[in-house]
Write a protein that holds these residues in place. Structure first.
Motif, PDB file in Angstrom:
ATOM      1  N   SER A   7      28.373 -70.745  16.674  1.00 38.03           N
ATOM      2  CA  SER A   7      29.164 -71.731  15.940  1.00 38.03           C
ATOM      3  C   SER A   7      28.311 -72.314  14.818  1.00 38.03           C
ATOM      4  N   ALA A   8      28.916 -73.210  14.052  1.00 34.71           N
ATOM      5  CA  ALA A   8      28.192 -73.915  12.993  1.00 34.71           C
ATOM      6  C   ALA A   8      28.809 -75.292  12.813  1.00 34.71           C
ATOM      7  N   ASN A   9      27.979 -76.242  12.420  1.00 34.98           N
ATOM      8  CA  ASN A   9      28.425 -77.602  12.128  1.00 34.98           C
ATOM      9  C   ASN A   9      27.967 -77.959  10.727  1.00 34.98           C
ATOM     10  N   VAL A  10      28.820 -78.645   9.984  1.00 37.22           N
ATOM     11  CA  VAL A  10      28.451 -79.163   8.671  1.00 37.22           C
ATOM     12  C   VAL A  10      28.609 -80.675   8.739  1.00 37.22           C
ATOM     13  N   GLU A  11      27.559 -81.382   8.343  1.00 41.62           N
ATOM     14  CA  GLU A  11      27.634 -82.843   8.350  1.00 41.62           C
ATOM     15  C   GLU A  11      26.702 -83.419   7.305  1.00 41.62           C
ATOM     16  N   TRP A  19      24.622 -82.913   2.360  1.00 36.83           N
ATOM     17  CA  TRP A  19      25.235 -82.078   3.383  1.00 36.83           C
ATOM     18  C   TRP A  19      24.214 -81.109   3.970  1.00 36.83           C
ATOM     19  N   HIS A  20      24.328 -80.850   5.261  1.00 37.20           N
ATOM     20  CA  HIS A  20      23.485 -79.887   5.962  1.00 37.20           C
ATOM     21  C   HIS A  20      24.369 -79.043   6.865  1.00 37.20           C
ATOM     22  N   VAL A  21      23.949 -77.808   7.102  1.00 37.50           N
ATOM     23  CA  VAL A  21      24.655 -76.952   8.051  1.00 37.50           C
ATOM     24  C   VAL A  21      23.705 -76.632   9.198  1.00 37.50           C
ATOM     25  N   GLN A  22      24.237 -76.654  10.395  1.00 40.67           N
ATOM     26  CA  GLN A  22      23.507 -76.234  11.591  1.00 40.67           C
ATOM     27  C   GLN A  22      24.201 -74.987  12.118  1.00 40.67           C
ATOM     28  N   ILE A  23      23.452 -73.901  12.176  1.00 37.19           N
ATOM     29  CA  ILE A  23      23.979 -72.634  12.661  1.00 37.19           C
ATOM     30  C   ILE A  23      23.468 -72.442  14.075  1.00 37.19           C
ATOM     31  N   HIS A  24      24.381 -72.289  15.021  1.00 35.04           N
ATOM     32  CA  HIS A  24      24.023 -72.143  16.430  1.00 35.04           C
ATOM     33  C   HIS A  24      24.101 -70.676  16.825  1.00 35.04           C
ATOM     34  N   GLY A  26      23.225 -68.909  20.220  1.00 38.65           N
ATOM     35  CA  GLY A  26      22.766 -69.142  21.591  1.00 38.65           C
ATOM     36  C   GLY A  26      22.146 -70.528  21.664  1.00 38.65           C
ATOM     37  N   ALA A  27      20.906 -70.613  22.165  1.00 37.41           N
ATOM     38  CA  ALA A  27      20.217 -71.894  22.278  1.00 37.41           C
ATOM     39  C   ALA A  27      19.478 -72.269  20.990  1.00 37.41           C
ATOM     40  N   GLU A  28      19.386 -71.339  20.055  1.00 31.57           N
ATOM     41  CA  GLU A  28      18.673 -71.579  18.803  1.00 31.57           C
ATOM     42  C   GLU A  28      19.580 -72.292  17.797  1.00 31.57           C
ATOM     43  N   VAL A  29      19.005 -73.242  17.048  1.00 29.84           N
ATOM     44  CA  VAL A  29      19.740 -73.961  16.011  1.00 29.84           C
ATOM     45  C   VAL A  29      18.948 -73.855  14.715  1.00 29.84           C
ATOM     46  N   ILE A  30      19.594 -73.342  13.680  1.00 26.31           N
ATOM     47  CA  ILE A  30      18.983 -73.221  12.368  1.00 26.31           C
ATOM     48  C   ILE A  30      19.639 -74.259  11.474  1.00 26.31           C
ATOM     49  N   LYS A  31      18.848 -75.174  10.926  1.00 28.11           N
ATOM     50  CA  LYS A  31      19.386 -76.234  10.073  1.00 28.11           C
ATOM     51  C   LYS A  31      18.966 -75.961   8.634  1.00 28.11           C
ATOM     52  N   ARG A  32      19.942 -75.968   7.736  1.00 28.59           N
ATOM     53  CA  ARG A  32      19.688 -75.724   6.320  1.00 28.59           C
ATOM     54  C   ARG A  32      20.394 -76.783   5.483  1.00 28.59           C
ATOM     55  N   PRO A  33      19.727 -77.280   4.438  1.00 27.73           N
ATOM     56  CA  PRO A  33      20.380 -78.229   3.521  1.00 27.73           C
ATOM     57  C   PRO A  33      21.359 -77.488   2.619  1.00 27.73           C
ATOM     58  N   LEU A  34      22.333 -78.216   2.135  1.00 28.25           N
ATOM     59  CA  LEU A  34      23.311 -77.675   1.187  1.00 28.25           C
ATOM     60  C   LEU A  34      23.227 -78.522  -0.091  1.00 28.25           C
ATOM     61  N   ALA A  50      29.223 -73.160   4.459  1.00 32.13           N
ATOM     62  CA  ALA A  50      28.532 -72.933   5.732  1.00 32.13           C
ATOM     63  C   ALA A  50      28.522 -71.445   6.085  1.00 32.13           C
ATOM     64  N   ILE A  51      29.651 -70.776   5.893  1.00 33.69           N
ATOM     65  CA  ILE A  51      29.750 -69.344   6.196  1.00 33.69           C
ATOM     66  C   ILE A  51      28.832 -68.545   5.274  1.00 33.69           C
ATOM     67  N   ALA A  52      28.816 -68.896   3.988  1.00 36.83           N
ATOM     68  CA  ALA A  52      27.954 -68.205   3.025  1.00 36.83           C
ATOM     69  C   ALA A  52      26.478 -68.432   3.342  1.00 36.83           C
ATOM     70  N   THR A  53      26.123 -69.650   3.729  1.00 37.85           N
ATOM     71  CA  THR A  53      24.733 -69.952   4.083  1.00 37.85           C
ATOM     72  C   THR A  53      24.322 -69.171   5.311  1.00 37.85           C
ATOM     73  N   ALA A  54      25.199 -69.104   6.307  1.00 43.09           N
ATOM     74  CA  ALA A  54      24.905 -68.329   7.514  1.00 43.09           C
ATOM     75  C   ALA A  54      24.667 -66.863   7.160  1.00 43.09           C
ATOM     76  N   LYS A  55      25.496 -66.314   6.291  1.00 42.74           N
ATOM     77  CA  LYS A  55      25.325 -64.910   5.887  1.00 42.74           C
ATOM     78  C   LYS A  55      24.006 -64.701   5.162  1.00 42.74           C
ATOM     79  N   ASP A  56      23.628 -65.665   4.316  1.00 46.99           N
ATOM     80  CA  ASP A  56      22.342 -65.585   3.613  1.00 46.99           C
ATOM     81  C   ASP A  56      21.171 -65.565   4.599  1.00 46.99           C
ATOM     82  N   GLU A  57      21.360 -66.208   5.737  1.00 41.94           N
ATOM     83  CA  GLU A  57      20.322 -66.270   6.766  1.00 41.94           C
ATOM     84  C   GLU A  57      20.399 -65.089   7.734  1.00 41.94           C
TER      85      GLU A  57
END
Length: 70
Positions: A7-11, A19-24, A26-34, A50-57
């Motif tokens: 999943s992912a959260n944007v807040e 704005w930041h996105v957290q990409i989940h 499993g148990a790992e969380v990747i946080k990236r600024p937007l 958020a979807i584009a950032t996740a794909k970039d990662e």
């Protein structure tokens, strides 16, 4: 091939006001600024970023599993 994210959260970060996105994955969380995202961006725009950032990662996230916290 992209790894499927759980999943992912944007807040907004209350400290820096951006704005930041957290990409989940499993148990790992990747946080990236937007940094290029407007303060008044709508939910749909934030979800797309958020979807584009996740794909970039290297992750694929289902749009239905992206939560936007306004």
């Amino acid at each position: 091939m992209l790894v499927q994210a759980t999943s992912a959260n944007v807040e907004r970060d209350r400290k820096d006001g951006k704005w930041h996105v957290q990409i989940h994955v499993g148990a790992e969380v990747i946080k990236r600024p937007l940094p290029k995202t407007a303060e008044d961006a709508g939910e749909d725009a934030l979800r797309l970023v958020a979807i584009a950032t996740a794909k970039d990662e290297g992750y694929d996230v289902d749009p239905g599993k992206v939560a936007v916290v306004l």
